[in-house]
Design an enzyme around this catalytic site. Structure first.
Site, PDB file in Angstrom:
ATOM      1  N   TYR A  50      -9.770   0.112  -0.810  1.00 39.94           N
ATOM      2  CA  TYR A  50     -10.179   0.907   0.342  1.00 39.94           C
ATOM      3  C   TYR A  50     -11.011   2.097  -0.097  1.00 39.94           C
ATOM      4  CZ  TYR A  50      -6.710   4.618  -0.588  1.00 39.94           C
ATOM      5  OH  TYR A  50      -6.007   5.643  -1.142  1.00 39.94           O
ATOM      6  N   ARG A  76     -17.993   3.635  -5.825  1.00 36.09           N
ATOM      7  CA  ARG A  76     -16.580   3.486  -6.227  1.00 36.09           C
ATOM      8  C   ARG A  76     -15.975   2.221  -5.603  1.00 36.09           C
ATOM      9  NH1 ARG A  76     -12.486   8.386  -5.084  1.00 36.09           N
ATOM     10  NH2 ARG A  76     -12.732   7.636  -2.947  1.00 36.09           N
ATOM     11  N   ARG A  86      -0.367 -18.624   1.804  1.00 37.08           N
ATOM     12  CA  ARG A  86       0.208 -17.720   0.815  1.00 37.08           C
ATOM     13  C   ARG A  86       0.437 -18.410  -0.534  1.00 37.08           C
ATOM     14  NH1 ARG A  86       4.788 -15.656  -1.407  1.00 37.08           N
ATOM     15  NH2 ARG A  86       4.790 -13.392  -1.725  1.00 37.08           N
ATOM     16  N   HIS A 140       0.157 -16.841  -4.819  1.00 35.02           N
ATOM     17  CA  HIS A 140      -0.244 -15.654  -5.580  1.00 35.02           C
ATOM     18  C   HIS A 140      -1.652 -15.764  -6.170  1.00 35.02           C
ATOM     19  CE1 HIS A 140       3.983 -14.801  -5.150  1.00 35.02           C
ATOM     20  NE2 HIS A 140       3.832 -13.619  -5.715  1.00 35.02           N
ATOM     21  N   LYS A 190      -9.199   1.867  -6.449  1.00 38.41           N
ATOM     22  CA  LYS A 190      -8.641   2.407  -5.199  1.00 38.41           C
ATOM     23  C   LYS A 190      -7.993   1.261  -4.417  1.00 38.41           C
ATOM     24  CE  LYS A 190      -9.841   6.119  -1.963  1.00 38.41           C
ATOM     25  NZ  LYS A 190      -8.589   6.835  -2.140  1.00 38.41           N
ATOM     26  N   GLU A 210      -2.063  13.059 -11.293  1.00 41.01           N
ATOM     27  CA  GLU A 210      -2.803  13.478 -10.092  1.00 41.01           C
ATOM     28  C   GLU A 210      -1.796  13.643  -8.968  1.00 41.01           C
ATOM     29  OE1 GLU A 210      -5.496  10.319  -8.641  1.00 41.01           O
ATOM     30  OE2 GLU A 210      -4.315   8.921  -9.813  1.00 41.01           O
ATOM     31  N   LEU A 256      -7.491   8.274 -10.307  1.00 39.18           N
ATOM     32  CA  LEU A 256      -8.612   7.943  -9.433  1.00 39.18           C
ATOM     33  C   LEU A 256      -9.758   8.933  -9.658  1.00 39.18           C
ATOM     34  CD1 LEU A 256      -9.277   5.969  -7.006  1.00 39.18           C
ATOM     35  CD2 LEU A 256      -9.143   8.036  -5.643  1.00 39.18           C
TER      36      LEU A 256
END
Ligand code: PDD
Length: 284
Positions: free
Chosen positions: A33, A52, A100, A102, A148, A181, A206
């Site tokens: 995101y 990014r 589904r 993995h 992210k 962080e 990040l």
């Protein structure tokens, strides 16, 4: 006016916007995101956010959902349809929808969704006049915090722990006792000589876009900067501390784990950095 979301090619009222039950973001947190500021109707620092995003997608081997140009047009359209002046855009890309399993599906098409909400920058500046409290907790995240990822459970738990301790932000501490962080921010301190210290982004944190802008501002102001890790003990002795993020800009931290930082009020360097940052946000 109802808020409008973008989901996989459609602009929809938020209440009607949805993703598939077998979206891998829903089942595996298999996605990334970005959170981007909008000021006076303009999307801020878009290029570094897209850069990014591209790095995060590459890091997880998720296909690019859309080239920079069309994606920029969609983001602008979301801002326009929501009549957003000051706000925050949330953009999420997942590996897509598949039965589904993995392992990566062979034929999944990445899923792109975008929402936005208002953000009161004047309110942020007001909060900075008082500063915020921080609470430290163990960093239990994985080894790729430079990505992210939407997989934010350790961050969610840390933030909740901080809130229950009466603090605004959780400061994460690694197994060496060094601050990594915040749960959703980058953390800084200022020493007695006025040197800014913040952890290096090669150190599994990040690379914050606000952090990068504040580094530019610090250079413009001729401030000395050290990009290195610092411990909780060093932080307790700091002249000032502050955190940076898209939604909090540069926010003074005035207390950590019940101990005063500096004079226990927002420091002059943090406030100066915030003032210049806000000016840039207005002008760019
Ligand atoms: N958080 N560190 C972490 C773990 C973050 O989640 C964020 C951003 C930052 C600051 O990055 P930036 O300056 O690019 O916003 C640092 C966003 C705002 C969020 O999760 O909502």
């Amino acid at each position: 006016m109802s808020r409008i979301a973008y989901v996989n090619g459609q602009y929809l009222p938020l209440s009607l916007a949805s993703v598939n039950i077998e979206d891998r973001g829903h089942q595996f947190s298999d996605g990334v995101y970005e959170g981007i500021a909008v000021r006076k109707g303009q999307i801020r620092d878009l290029q570094p956010h897209l850069d990014r995003l591209w790095r995060s997608l590459k890091g997880l081997m998720i296909d690019i959902p859309m080239a920079h140009g069309p994606l920029t047009m969609v983001l602008r359209e979301v801002v326009r349809r929501n009549r957003l002046r000051d706000g925050f855009i949330y953009l999420q890309v997942t590996r897509g929808t598949a039965r589904r399993d993995h392992a990566f599906p062979l034929d999944a098409v990445p899923s792109l969704s975008i929402t936005c909400r208002r953000l009161d920058f004047d309110g942020v500046a007001k909060r900075a006049e008082v500063g915020v409290l921080a609470h430290s907790t163990t960093d239990i995240r994985w080894g790729r915090c430079d990505i992210k990822s939407i997989s934010l459970l350790p961050n969610v738990l840390a933030k909740q722990e901080a809130r229950e301790a009466g603090a605004f932000e959780a400061i994460l501490v690694d197994s060496d006792g060094l601050i990594t962080e915040g749960s959703s921010t980058n953390i800084w301190m200022v020493d007695d000589a006025g040197t800014l210290i913040t952890r290096d982004t090669i150190d599994n944190i990040l690379p914050g876009i606000t952090r990068a802008v504040i580094l530019e501002v610090a250079a413009e102001l001729g401030l000395k900067v050290e990009t290195r890790a610092f411990s909780l003990d060093e932080a307790y002795g700091a002249a000032e501390m502050f955190l940076t993020s898209t939604t909090s800009c540069a926010m003074p931290i005035v207390g950590l784990n019940g101990k005063k930082i500096g004079a226990g009020k927002p420091g002059p360097i943090a406030l100066k950095l915030l003032a210049v940052y806000m000016k840039k946000l207005d002008q760019d």
